[in-house]
Write a protein that holds these residues in place. Structure first.
Motif, PDB file in Angstrom:
ATOM      1  N   LEU A  93      -5.113  14.269  -6.540  1.00 29.27           N
ATOM      2  CA  LEU A  93      -4.764  12.891  -6.716  1.00 29.27           C
ATOM      3  C   LEU A  93      -3.747  12.838  -5.334  1.00 29.27           C
ATOM      4  CD1 LEU A  93      -3.534  12.448 -10.376  1.00 29.27           C
ATOM      5  CD2 LEU A  93      -5.057  11.342  -9.354  1.00 29.27           C
ATOM      6  N   SER A  94      -2.874  13.856  -5.056  1.00 29.14           N
ATOM      7  CA  SER A  94      -2.262  13.795  -3.698  1.00 29.14           C
ATOM      8  C   SER A  94      -3.038  13.519  -2.623  1.00 29.14           C
ATOM      9  CB  SER A  94      -1.124  14.920  -3.804  1.00 29.14           C
ATOM     10  OG  SER A  94      -1.835  16.006  -3.426  1.00 29.14           O
ATOM     11  N   SER A  95      -4.131  14.366  -2.531  1.00 28.42           N
ATOM     12  CA  SER A  95      -4.790  14.153  -1.359  1.00 28.42           C
ATOM     13  C   SER A  95      -5.745  12.782  -1.283  1.00 28.42           C
ATOM     14  CB  SER A  95      -5.898  15.421  -1.072  1.00 28.42           C
ATOM     15  OG  SER A  95      -6.902  15.182  -2.277  1.00 28.42           O
ATOM     16  N   ASN A  96      -6.147  12.370  -2.503  1.00 33.57           N
ATOM     17  CA  ASN A  96      -6.661  10.934  -2.436  1.00 33.57           C
ATOM     18  C   ASN A  96      -5.660  10.025  -2.127  1.00 33.57           C
ATOM     19  OD1 ASN A  96      -9.124  12.284  -3.290  1.00 33.57           O
ATOM     20  ND2 ASN A  96      -8.866  11.909  -5.319  1.00 33.57           N
ATOM     21  N   LYS A  97      -4.554  10.172  -2.438  1.00 32.23           N
ATOM     22  CA  LYS A  97      -3.536   9.011  -2.175  1.00 32.23           C
ATOM     23  C   LYS A  97      -3.160   9.143  -0.792  1.00 32.23           C
ATOM     24  CE  LYS A  97       1.106   7.592  -3.307  1.00 32.23           C
ATOM     25  NZ  LYS A  97       2.404   7.834  -3.881  1.00 32.23           N
ATOM     26  N   GLU A  98      -3.027  10.192  -0.115  1.00 29.66           N
ATOM     27  CA  GLU A  98      -2.939  10.398   1.347  1.00 29.66           C
ATOM     28  C   GLU A  98      -4.063   9.639   1.931  1.00 29.66           C
ATOM     29  OE1 GLU A  98      -2.381  13.952   4.477  1.00 29.66           O
ATOM     30  OE2 GLU A  98      -1.983  14.295   2.736  1.00 29.66           O
ATOM     31  N   MET A  99      -5.317  10.169   1.543  1.00 29.98           N
ATOM     32  CA  MET A  99      -6.571   9.435   2.249  1.00 29.98           C
ATOM     33  C   MET A  99      -6.588   7.954   1.990  1.00 29.98           C
ATOM     34  SD  MET A  99     -10.463  10.410   1.540  1.00 29.98           S
ATOM     35  CE  MET A  99     -10.336  12.069   1.855  1.00 29.98           C
ATOM     36  N   ARG A 100      -6.142   7.673   0.795  1.00 23.37           N
ATOM     37  CA  ARG A 100      -6.074   5.938   0.709  1.00 23.37           C
ATOM     38  C   ARG A 100      -4.923   5.334   1.774  1.00 23.37           C
ATOM     39  NH1 ARG A 100      -6.234   7.192  -4.716  1.00 23.37           N
ATOM     40  NH2 ARG A 100      -4.018   6.645  -4.815  1.00 23.37           N
ATOM     41  N   THR A 101      -3.824   6.027   1.646  1.00 27.34           N
ATOM     42  CA  THR A 101      -2.789   5.534   2.644  1.00 27.34           C
ATOM     43  C   THR A 101      -3.505   5.575   4.116  1.00 27.34           C
ATOM     44  OG1 THR A 101      -1.216   6.316   1.267  1.00 27.34           O
ATOM     45  CG2 THR A 101      -0.394   5.565   3.391  1.00 27.34           C
ATOM     46  N   ASN A 102      -4.176   6.568   4.475  1.00 32.27           N
ATOM     47  CA  ASN A 102      -4.502   6.546   5.820  1.00 32.27           C
ATOM     48  C   ASN A 102      -5.815   5.647   5.951  1.00 32.27           C
ATOM     49  OD1 ASN A 102      -2.981   8.756   6.463  1.00 32.27           O
ATOM     50  ND2 ASN A 102      -4.276  10.334   6.313  1.00 32.27           N
ATOM     51  N   LYS A 103      -6.348   5.232   5.175  1.00 31.81           N
ATOM     52  CA  LYS A 103      -7.716   4.319   5.388  1.00 31.81           C
ATOM     53  C   LYS A 103      -7.208   3.071   5.320  1.00 31.81           C
ATOM     54  CE  LYS A 103     -11.181   7.103   5.547  1.00 31.81           C
ATOM     55  NZ  LYS A 103     -11.898   7.473   6.725  1.00 31.81           N
ATOM     56  N   ALA A 104      -6.133   2.925   4.364  1.00 34.37           N
ATOM     57  CA  ALA A 104      -5.538   1.237   4.426  1.00 34.37           C
ATOM     58  C   ALA A 104      -4.704   1.036   5.780  1.00 34.37           C
ATOM     59  CB  ALA A 104      -4.451   1.358   3.444  1.00 34.37           C
ATOM     60  N   ALA A 105      -4.272   2.254   6.348  1.00 32.10           N
ATOM     61  CA  ALA A 105      -3.742   1.822   7.647  1.00 32.10           C
ATOM     62  C   ALA A 105      -4.714   1.926   8.619  1.00 32.10           C
ATOM     63  CB  ALA A 105      -2.547   3.002   7.972  1.00 32.10           C
ATOM     64  N   GLU A 106      -5.651   2.349   8.738  1.00 30.20           N
ATOM     65  CA  GLU A 106      -6.861   2.194   9.420  1.00 30.20           C
ATOM     66  C   GLU A 106      -7.567   0.915   9.592  1.00 30.20           C
ATOM     67  OE1 GLU A 106     -11.332   4.273  10.465  1.00 30.20           O
ATOM     68  OE2 GLU A 106      -9.649   5.484   9.397  1.00 30.20           O
ATOM     69  N   VAL A 107      -7.552   0.089   8.088  1.00 26.20           N
ATOM     70  CA  VAL A 107      -8.189  -1.105   7.979  1.00 26.20           C
ATOM     71  C   VAL A 107      -7.137  -2.189   8.623  1.00 26.20           C
ATOM     72  CG1 VAL A 107      -8.744  -2.830   6.102  1.00 26.20           C
ATOM     73  CG2 VAL A 107      -9.573  -0.447   5.786  1.00 26.20           C
ATOM     74  N   GLU A 108      -5.954  -2.242   8.453  1.00 25.14           N
ATOM     75  CA  GLU A 108      -4.919  -2.919   8.954  1.00 25.14           C
ATOM     76  C   GLU A 108      -4.849  -2.886  10.404  1.00 25.14           C
ATOM     77  OE1 GLU A 108      -1.007  -2.303   7.489  1.00 25.14           O
ATOM     78  OE2 GLU A 108      -1.479  -2.408   5.493  1.00 25.14           O
ATOM     79  N   GLU A 109      -5.377  -1.717  11.004  1.00 23.59           N
ATOM     80  CA  GLU A 109      -5.404  -1.454  12.481  1.00 23.59           C
ATOM     81  C   GLU A 109      -6.694  -2.219  12.994  1.00 23.59           C
ATOM     82  OE1 GLU A 109      -6.079   1.912  15.802  1.00 23.59           O
ATOM     83  OE2 GLU A 109      -4.613   2.484  14.215  1.00 23.59           O
ATOM     84  N   LEU A 110      -7.538  -2.069  12.276  1.00 20.99           N
ATOM     85  CA  LEU A 110      -8.825  -2.618  12.864  1.00 20.99           C
ATOM     86  C   LEU A 110      -8.953  -4.102  12.432  1.00 20.99           C
ATOM     87  CD1 LEU A 110     -11.448   0.025  11.290  1.00 20.99           C
ATOM     88  CD2 LEU A 110     -10.984  -0.323  13.830  1.00 20.99           C
ATOM     89  N   THR A 111      -8.399  -4.510  11.507  1.00 23.12           N
ATOM     90  CA  THR A 111      -8.237  -5.925  11.222  1.00 23.12           C
ATOM     91  C   THR A 111      -7.418  -6.804  12.332  1.00 23.12           C
ATOM     92  OG1 THR A 111      -8.313  -5.783   8.878  1.00 23.12           O
ATOM     93  CG2 THR A 111      -7.251  -7.700   9.453  1.00 23.12           C
ATOM     94  N   ALA A 112      -6.200  -5.958  12.615  1.00 21.61           N
ATOM     95  CA  ALA A 112      -5.553  -6.611  13.782  1.00 21.61           C
ATOM     96  C   ALA A 112      -5.991  -6.390  15.107  1.00 21.61           C
ATOM     97  CB  ALA A 112      -4.209  -5.620  13.809  1.00 21.61           C
ATOM     98  N   THR A 113      -7.010  -5.484  15.115  1.00 24.64           N
ATOM     99  CA  THR A 113      -7.975  -5.638  16.424  1.00 24.64           C
ATOM    100  C   THR A 113      -8.663  -6.785  16.631  1.00 24.64           C
ATOM    101  OG1 THR A 113      -7.472  -3.135  16.666  1.00 24.64           O
ATOM    102  CG2 THR A 113      -9.294  -4.144  17.958  1.00 24.64           C
TER     103      THR A 113
END
Length: 126
Positions: A93-113
Motif C-alpha cells: 500500500l505504501s509503495s502503491n501510494k508513492e507510485m500514484r503520487t509520482n505518476k500524478a506529479a508526472e501527469v501534471e507536469e506533462l499536462t502543463a507542458t
C-alpha cells in the motif's frame, strides 16, 4: 478398604483424605498419592493397590493438554501468518501510494507542458 487407606490424620481431631489436602499443586498431590499407594501395595503385597497406583500415575488430562498445546501452536502460526500478510499489505500500500503520487506529479507536469506547447503553437500560428 481403599478409601480408609487414603485417610491420613492431619491433626489429632481431624482427618482428611490424602487427595483432599489443601496445600500443594495437583502434580505434587498426585505424586504423594502415588507414593502412598505404591508403598502400601508393596507392604501389603496387594495387586489391587498396585493397579490403583498405576491408574493414579496416568494423567487423565494428557490428551486435553496436548490438544490445548496444539491449538496454541496453530493459533500462534496463524497469528504469525496474519502478521506477515499485514506487513506485506502495508508495504504494498505504501509503495502503491508513492507510485500514484509520482505518476500524478508526472501527469501534471506533462499536462502543463502540453498546455504550454499548445499556447506556443497557437501564438506561432497567428
Amino acid at each position: 478398604y481403599l478409601p480408609a487407606l487414603l485417610q491420613v490424620p492431619r491433626t489429632q481431631h481431624h482427618a482428611r483424605a490424602l487427595v483432599q489436602q489443601p496445600h500443594g499443586s495437583d502434580a505434587a498431590m498426585r505424586r504423594r498419592a502415588l507414593d502412598f499407594l505404591q508403598g502400601r501395595a508393596k507392604r501389603l503385597g496387594s495387586t489391587y493397590l498396585a493397579m490403583a497406583a498405576a491408574h493414579v500415575a496416568n494423567d487423565p488430562f494428557v490428551k486435553v493438554k496436548k490438544l490445548i498445546k496444539d491449538l496454541i501452536v496453530k493459533l500462534m502460526e496463524k497469528a504469525n501468518a496474519e502478521a506477515d500478510e499485514h506487513a506485506y499489505c502495508t508495504t504494498e500500500l505504501s509503495s502503491n501510494k508513492e507510485m500514484r503520487t509520482n505518476k500524478a506529479a508526472e501527469v501534471e507536469e506533462l499536462t502543463a507542458t502540453v498546455e504550454k506547447l499548445t499556447a506556443e503553437s497557437a501564438q506561432l500560428a497567428s
